[in-house]
Motif scaffolding. Sequence first.
Motif, PDB file in Angstrom:
ATOM      1  N   ASN A  36      13.347  14.849-102.912  1.00 28.44           N
ATOM      2  CA  ASN A  36      14.807  15.130-102.868  1.00 28.44           C
ATOM      3  C   ASN A  36      14.062  16.187-101.679  1.00 28.44           C
ATOM      4  O   ASN A  36      14.849  17.227-102.325  1.00 28.44           O
ATOM      5  N   TRP A  37      13.804  15.743-100.558  1.00 25.05           N
ATOM      6  CA  TRP A  37      13.712  17.225-100.023  1.00 25.05           C
ATOM      7  C   TRP A  37      15.138  17.787 -99.476  1.00 25.05           C
ATOM      8  O   TRP A  37      16.050  17.263 -99.151  1.00 25.05           O
ATOM      9  N   LEU A  38      15.467  18.997 -99.590  1.00 24.74           N
ATOM     10  CA  LEU A  38      16.657  19.408 -99.381  1.00 24.74           C
ATOM     11  C   LEU A  38      16.264  20.321 -97.887  1.00 24.74           C
ATOM     12  O   LEU A  38      15.504  21.049 -97.736  1.00 24.74           O
ATOM     13  N   THR A  39      17.067  20.986 -97.111  1.00 25.99           N
ATOM     14  CA  THR A  39      17.554  21.947 -96.219  1.00 25.99           C
ATOM     15  C   THR A  39      17.397  23.556 -97.276  1.00 25.99           C
ATOM     16  O   THR A  39      17.445  23.592 -98.049  1.00 25.99           O
ATOM     17  N   TRP A  40      17.279  24.605 -96.042  1.00 27.26           N
ATOM     18  CA  TRP A  40      17.316  25.725 -96.733  1.00 27.26           C
ATOM     19  C   TRP A  40      18.673  25.760 -97.337  1.00 27.26           C
ATOM     20  O   TRP A  40      18.902  26.071 -98.030  1.00 27.26           O
ATOM     21  N   GLU A  41      19.857  25.086 -96.106  1.00 28.07           N
ATOM     22  CA  GLU A  41      20.914  26.002 -97.340  1.00 28.07           C
ATOM     23  C   GLU A  41      21.600  24.727 -97.973  1.00 28.07           C
ATOM     24  O   GLU A  41      22.544  25.775 -98.699  1.00 28.07           O
ATOM     25  N   ASP A  99      19.523  30.608 -87.172  1.00 32.10           N
ATOM     26  CA  ASP A  99      19.669  30.932 -87.836  1.00 32.10           C
ATOM     27  C   ASP A  99      20.410  30.945 -89.569  1.00 32.10           C
ATOM     28  O   ASP A  99      20.900  29.292 -89.866  1.00 32.10           O
ATOM     29  N   GLN A 100      19.444  31.709 -90.631  1.00 33.45           N
ATOM     30  CA  GLN A 100      19.703  31.110 -91.827  1.00 33.45           C
ATOM     31  C   GLN A 100      20.005  32.643 -92.303  1.00 33.45           C
ATOM     32  O   GLN A 100      19.390  33.360 -91.959  1.00 33.45           O
ATOM     33  N   GLN A 101      20.513  31.785 -93.836  1.00 33.64           N
ATOM     34  CA  GLN A 101      20.871  33.456 -94.643  1.00 33.64           C
ATOM     35  C   GLN A 101      19.782  33.398 -95.775  1.00 33.64           C
ATOM     36  O   GLN A 101      19.070  32.617 -96.337  1.00 33.64           O
ATOM     37  N   TYR A 102      19.449  34.738 -96.551  1.00 33.27           N
ATOM     38  CA  TYR A 102      18.149  34.980 -97.141  1.00 33.27           C
ATOM     39  C   TYR A 102      18.234  36.268 -97.837  1.00 33.27           C
ATOM     40  O   TYR A 102      18.322  36.619 -96.924  1.00 33.27           O
ATOM     41  N   LYS A 103      19.104  36.606 -98.908  1.00 30.46           N
ATOM     42  CA  LYS A 103      19.313  37.966 -99.750  1.00 30.46           C
ATOM     43  C   LYS A 103      19.927  38.679 -98.744  1.00 30.46           C
ATOM     44  O   LYS A 103      19.880  39.918 -98.440  1.00 30.46           O
TER      45      LYS A 103
END
Length: 168
Positions: A36-41, A99-103
């Motif tokens: 069950n692969w997810l995207t980062w979001e 763009d990705q959100q992380y911490k």
Amino acid sequence: MRKVVFGTGLLIALAAIFAFAQPATQVKTASEAKINWLTWEEAMEAMEKNPKKMFVDVYTDWCGWCKRMDASTFTDGDVIEFMNANFYAVKFNAESTPDQQYKGNTLSYREGTGRRGVHELAVVLLNRRLGYPSFVYLDEQQNSLKISPGYKTPDVLLAELKAMAAVN
């Protein structure tokens, strides 16, 4: 002229075998069961609702060993079952541009870094050691537990998954 006749005993025996045979244990094939692969979001949203360890596959489109992992290791029934039960599995293309959100930070794609540019999230997750495929294990608070570079056979990856699932 003689007729060849099968004995009724043979026909009854065959009918009994088929009638009382137990169904074989169903084996999951790659087409039936998948990670069950997810995207980062999607993983970040899932973590908010139900924190769980994460397995992040950092790959690129041109990586031959990444494609081999997809075709062999990630289609293994035992790997699929254990991964889905114990981790949020994320595929992250190290050369993706959104763009990705992380911490609390916004991380972006940077041209001129690596072969074709690289996403800052890949740089952060891999602790600046870019190589593909690489796998990153994150705990329930999104802290890095382990970076595991290189191709893995199903048995090697499964052993690693089990060890990382047991980490508190």
